[in-house]
Write an enzyme that holds these catalytic residues in place. Structure first.
Site, PDB file in Angstrom:
ATOM      1  N   TYR A   1       0.798  -1.110  -0.066  1.00  0.00           N
ATOM      2  CA  TYR A   1       0.169  -0.003   0.130  1.00  0.00           C
ATOM      3  C   TYR A   1       0.700   1.233   0.105  1.00  0.00           C
ATOM      4  O   TYR A   1       1.716   1.178   0.485  1.00  0.00           O
ATOM      5  CB  TYR A   1      -0.854   0.210   1.272  1.00  0.00           C
ATOM      6  CG  TYR A   1      -1.812  -1.181   1.327  1.00  0.00           C
ATOM      7  CD1 TYR A   1      -2.277  -1.985   0.419  1.00  0.00           C
ATOM      8  CD2 TYR A   1      -2.559  -1.184   2.439  1.00  0.00           C
ATOM      9  CE1 TYR A   1      -3.150  -2.978   0.504  1.00  0.00           C
ATOM     10  CE2 TYR A   1      -3.655  -2.277   2.742  1.00  0.00           C
ATOM     11  CZ  TYR A   1      -3.952  -3.136   1.563  1.00  0.00           C
ATOM     12  OH  TYR A   1      -4.650  -4.305   1.717  1.00  0.00           O
TER      13      TYR A   1
ATOM     14  N   GLU B   1     -20.055   1.776  20.937  1.00  0.00           N
ATOM     15  CA  GLU B   1     -21.012   1.697  19.842  1.00  0.00           C
ATOM     16  C   GLU B   1     -21.877   2.967  19.710  1.00  0.00           C
ATOM     17  O   GLU B   1     -22.242   3.343  18.662  1.00  0.00           O
ATOM     18  CB  GLU B   1     -22.204   0.663  20.092  1.00  0.00           C
ATOM     19  CG  GLU B   1     -21.307  -0.646  19.761  1.00  0.00           C
ATOM     20  CD  GLU B   1     -22.375  -1.926  20.253  1.00  0.00           C
ATOM     21  OE1 GLU B   1     -23.224  -1.805  20.978  1.00  0.00           O
ATOM     22  OE2 GLU B   1     -22.470  -3.099  19.086  1.00  0.00           O
TER      23      GLU B   1
END
Ligand SMILES: [Zn+2]
Ligand SMILES: [Zn+2]
Length: 396
Positions: A296, A369
């Site tokens: 990458y 969350e």
């Protein structure tokens, strides 16, 4: 934006439930078949053009009508080959596989964003692409998606992604104004010597001694031939060679990685390593093979783009603060490929777990969350910054 935020509140339960369903069903890169199916089923209920690309990827287009730019949002979909040890009620149901990098959250954020923006498309002008990308953890899904035209038809003008971060508190959005993460290349060196009896070393060529010189020289090369103000690291994580204690080894293999945050430096480093190998091996009468594979690239955010939206993002509901992070990460991320094509930004979404905070790629990794809603709000705000229909008056 009040009506957008109040709809987002309504969607939060679904957002968390989507994340948990994906978390229970992790899949490795280019094997995200069930995840792909789930994404397509969700998107089919909305009025979108859907395409599958790069084997398990999904690209959806929302045409808001009117004249405006095309922006894209990307979420990576893949999990890791890890046995989950969180003990959560929604823990992975697949042995040896786990969403330990937060990509389950990324997919859930993008799905709910799609639903949210579809509801308010009449308030926007232009087009939005939602890119669900496989295999970020390797071998890389960004490049095949780009090659298959994910950024074309219509041409994408700007692209955005985020990554859940356990280093930042929920509500904090981190951004590196320029380089965000390093390039990562792979390096395989084989030293070829000549076997012989230990009693007559001068008649053989000891590949182990040559390899020892190469290892030392490689580290010296980085500190003596490269400006120390640059960031570069080379790690040899595997060495193998030799047969017995009384035989001169005829072959040694070295395997490692080279990471840097400077693209120009990356260009020249394989040549420097090759020259060093030529020098050392010829001095000993040994041979070598060098296999330098590019991974990458360096991920470079558009500082100009960031500058223009800093104030608006910082004052967005749900975002406590937009925090600039000066140091790049030496991790690597294939979102870098998109940024070689179009300007964009890669955000770090604060999601530090309230109890037992483990780093990503850990078998006990989990995140807060409550951060999922912040992720949706961040992307929604970006859509409104770039695509807000200028003809409508009053507050959205
Ligand atoms: Zn990861
Ligand atoms: Zn990741």
């Amino acid at each position: 934006m009040d009506k957008v935020w109040s709809y987002l509140e309504q969607l939060e339960t679904e957002l968390i439930s989507l994340r948990r369903t994906i978390h229970k069903n992790p899949e490795l890169g280019f094997k995200e078949f069930k995840t792909q199916e789930r994404i397509i089923n969700f998107l089919t209920d909305l009025d979108l053009e859907i395409e599958t690309m790069a084997k398990t990827g999904v690209v959806a287009l929302l045409d808001c009508g009117g004249v405006g730019p095309t922006i894209a949002f990307r979420a990576d979909m893949d999990a890791l080959p890890l046995q989950e040890q969180t003990g959560l009620e929604y823990a992975s149901q697949k042995k040896g596989l786990m969403h330990a990098c937060g990509h389950d959250g990324h997919v859930a954020i993008l799905l709910i964003l799609t639903k949210l923006l579809t509801r308010f498309k009449n308030d926007l002008s232009g087009k939005i692409k939602f890119i669900f990308q496989p295999a970020e953890e390797g071998p890389g899904g960004a490049k095949p998606l780009i090659d298959e035209g994910a950024l074309k038809n219509p041409e994408v003008d700007k692209i955005f992604a985020l990554h859940i971060s356990n280093e930042l508190e929920t509500g904090i959005v981190g951004i590196q104004p320029e380089v965000a993460s390093a390039s990562s290349d792979e390096l395989d060196i084989t030293i070829r010597g000549k076997a012989g009896h230990v009693s007559t070393p001068h008649e053989g060529v000891d590949a182990i001694v040559v390899a020892a010189n190469v290892i030392t020289a490689l580290q010296n090369l980085l500190t003596r031939q490269i400006d120390p103000l640059n960031t570069i690291t080379c790690n040899l994580g595997l060495i193998e060679g030799g047969d017995r204690r009384n035989i001169i080894a005829d072959e040694v293999k070295l395997k490692g990685t080279v990471r840097t945050t400077n693209p120009e430096l990356r260009e020249g480093v394989s040549e420097k390593i090759k020259n060093m190998l030529i020098g050392i091996t010829s001095a000993y009468g040994a041979g070598f093979e060098l296999d330098y594979r590019r991974g990458y690239p360096v991920l470079a955010n558009s500082s100009q783009l960031l500058e223009g939206m800093k104030v608006e993002l910082d004052s967005t509901d749900y975002i406590k603060a937009l925090r600039e992070i000066k140091e790049p990460s030496l991790g690597s991320e294939d979102f870098a490929y998109y940024l070689q094509e179009v300007p964009g930004l890669f955000f770090r979404l604060g999601a530090k777990a309230k109890v037992s905070n483990y780093s990503c790629h850990h078998p006990k990794f989990n995140f807060d969350e409550a951060a999922l809603k912040v992720g949706v709000a961040l992307f929604a705000k970006l859509a409104f910054i770039f695509l807000q229909n200028k003809n409508i008056s009053g507050k959205i």
